[in-house]
Design an enzyme around this catalytic site. Structure first.
Site, PDB file in Angstrom:
ATOM      1  N   GLY A  17       1.828  -6.359 -16.188  1.00 30.76           N
ATOM      2  CA  GLY A  17       1.077  -6.389 -17.438  1.00 30.76           C
ATOM      3  C   GLY A  17       1.843  -5.775 -18.592  1.00 30.76           C
ATOM      4  N   GLU A 173       0.176 -10.281   5.711  1.00 33.28           N
ATOM      5  CA  GLU A 173       1.619 -10.509   5.623  1.00 33.28           C
ATOM      6  C   GLU A 173       2.396  -9.474   6.429  1.00 33.28           C
ATOM      7  OE1 GLU A 173       1.869 -10.866   1.329  1.00 33.28           O
ATOM      8  OE2 GLU A 173       1.844 -13.047   1.471  1.00 33.28           O
TER       9      GLU A 173
END
Lengths: 426, 426
Positions: A17, A173
């Protein structure tokens, strides 16, 4: 810090961001300062690959100041924020320095959270920083090394049992990759143990894995995990974690390695600002991502609770942070130019998660993919999102070699006790 | 650890010497155990490039057990040695475990030494391990970050002054590379400082740099260093190092970053064995590299003091360790086979050192080279000595990109205090 009349924007946080905001603001005639307590931007979606020795740290991290090298209106500062003086409009750093702003963008992310069980952290580290990743890598690799030297069978089994708590994308994952680390990379390198016999247990309190995906893809992911050999335990919250095991659903499991992937806590931005936050510490922001009562302060990314038009929160993913950064930059530029700021409308691009190196699930909304093709799409997408030709090339080659040979190139135990003792553990 | 009659060889240390011994012994019908307190073999000659952010850790380090993967007669153990029971013929590990041997090879290397000034270590770290390299990298990069934020000019100058003590190959290579880090990699990325104005001071007690080279090449290296911008101070021993500076030749120099490259101390092998050592802690070995009175114990590499026929010591370089490992392996094999063991004759292959990325000096005895051609020979030779196609490819590409652009890819500040404080320092 200059006293002239140029509009000063201070951005705290060089993640997805903050970096996006800085890049969008550059060249607009503003005075931009980007502060981070780290010197590097990190591509967090691949952090689990550093933790499992597939990639090396510099494959997924870049010095922030090198990323804004040519942009002379951006000043990069290495520093930790201690607070914000909203009235004086100054960011206060830990060493007491004050950085004045006209507009402030807080993009300081999140850490893992233990739901009131902070005492679990030493035994169940989370994965948010490069140091987290190398610490988990050390624990994983050390467990096999210690098992090789352990004459007692029960303790050897505990050393070869790896528990991951939380079956979101990171947990899924990690679980898939740890199985492959044991089966493909370490197989044949030990004399007293068979690494491929390691147990990988994935514990999830909800009744399915990958809650942010549609149930069909969750079901596929579950099946793919089980086929890989991951033991998936659904519908069980963990109630205890100690140095020698975990308790879930009333059962105790002996293990020396637990990884926490179950929840996050926002950075202390709400505390710095003295404003309202939700249970996860996120600042409740207006639809335009500003703080109620402080239109000059934006909070974006994982540290903000922004609601969409339908009342659902903007999710804590990298792309949402980028969109937030873009919006904050556009709003500041419009205000300075005396124009009408844009409205923030979050567009969900999609969700991706891999299960080992042969399967993935992808949900773009309009397109749902699973299996080996999805894995390739995932791989290409992630290489695309890396920064720089060299990193893309190196990660591509590394993944290709791994696909072909199973070998991992970053199997280094560093920063740990060389004698093989657990750091942080009694 | 097996009780059968196979001859058991225990090798301690997976560096150049120990690894070579293991590889040469493999396939001879012996029972080989390779013990190291690290899980990785390290290519020490390029460690300075990790310290200066040019290469990443996994470029120059490999898991030991993956290097002997296919050799089923080699067992690799991660463990720290605490002692040797010469009578029972057992290596004692820190956790009390005992590993019996019929032949023992100690190849445990050296650490840096402070000539009785151990209190200097926190202020002047040395460079022997991956952790040393990432710690020095952190200090170098942090100094620039702190200088960017330092309003006081004197303190800013001290932050931008880098002192290297000792002008052997490591000191010379570090000095040249730090100049290039500042001039080529960091230039243009700061707003309050000019990184290219950093001072790099190389202090050497002797009257020339690179003492192990012929005076002509030393003179060339000195000239090349000065041309790069390194301030070389010859004939001055350092008499004081504290957190804010060093004293040499009666002069005080304010600096926040000192790197020690002035001397080494052998591993405590002599203490484990309870035998004689020289001032640097090296075990005085027989011409066949065995310990006087213990023909079943070999000490090789940096931890041994072996004399050549003309009385000069075998130098503490990687190639000497490899030759020692080869000799110890051949001797053990010959003894087991009832044959006459070979005589150890050290052959000095040559000395190489780089000065930045444009010059090097090479002394092969029969051939002396200097300048850009020497730099290419050095580069090709070092890529050749790396292990594996992937590492050779990645290091080649990294160097090529650096040669073209000056950019460095591993500029990460990790494991340090994020607020920018010095670790280890008050």
């Amino acid at each position: 810090m200059t006293g002239n009349s140029t509009h000063r924007v201070v951005i705290v946080g060089g993640g997805f961001g903050g970096l996006m905001a800085a890049q969008k603001l550059a060249g607009s005639g503003l005075d931009i300062t980007l502060i981070d307590r780290r010197n590097h931007h990190l591509f967090q979606p691949l952090l689990y690959q550093v933790a499992t020795a597939a990639l090396t740290t510099s494959d997924i991290a870049w010095p922030i100041r090198s990323l804004v090298r040519g942009k002379n209106d951006i000043k990069t500062l290495l520093g930790s924020v201690a607070g914000v003086d909203k009235e004086a409009r100054q960011v206060i750093l830990e060493d007491g320095a004050r950085v004045p702003y006209d507009s402030l963008i807080l993009a300081t992310g999140a850490r893992h959270a233990y739901f009131g069980h902070d005492e679990w952290e030493p035994n169940a580290p989370g994965l948010k920083t490069l140091e987290d990743a190398t610490a988990i890598r050390r624990r994983l690799l050390l467990a096999f090394e210690q098992a090789e030297r352990e004459p007692d069978e029960a303790r050897r089994k505990a050393l070869l049992t790896f528990v991951i708590i939380g079956a979101g994308p990171t947990g899924v994952e990690l679980a898939g990759t740890i199985v492959e680390l044991a089966e493909a990379s370490l197989r044949g390198e030990f004399r007293n143990i068979r690494p491929e016999e390691a147990r990988v247990v994935l514990i999830e309190a909800a009744d399915r894995v990958l809650l942010n995906f549609v149930p069909e893809l969750s079901a596929y992911a579950l099946e793919a995990l089980r086929k890989l050999g991951v033991e998936v335990e659904l519908g069980h919250a963990v109630t205890e974690i100690d140095p020698s095991g975990v308790v879930y659903g009333g059962k105790r499991l002996e293990t020396k390695t637990v990884i926490w992937a179950a929840g996050v806590q926002a950075s202390p931005a709400a505390k710095w600002l003295g404003v309202e936050s939700d249970r996860a510490g996120r600042v409740k922001v207006n639809p335009d991502l500003t703080v109620p009562g402080y239109p000059d302060i934006f909070v974006i990314g994982d540290t903000a609770l922004a609601l969409r038009a339908d009342g659902r929160p903007v999710p804590g993913v990298g792309d949402a942070a980028k969109q937030g950064g873009k919006h904050a930059a556009a709003t500041i530029k419009a205000r300075v130019a005396g124009e009408t700021p844009p409205t923030f409308v979050y567009k969900h691009a999609g969700d991706l998660a891999t299960i080992g190196k042969r399967a993935a699930v992808i949900d773009f909304g309009w397109l749902k993919l699973k299996g080996f093709l999805a894995w390739w799409v995932w791989g290409v997408a992630h290489i695309y999102f890396l920064i720089g030709v060299k990193n893309r090339l190196f990660v591509s080659i590394t993944w290709l070699l791994q696909l072909l040979s199973g070998r991992r190139s970053a199997r280094l135990i560093t920063q740990g006790d060389a004698s093989g003792r657990w750091e942080h553990r009694p």
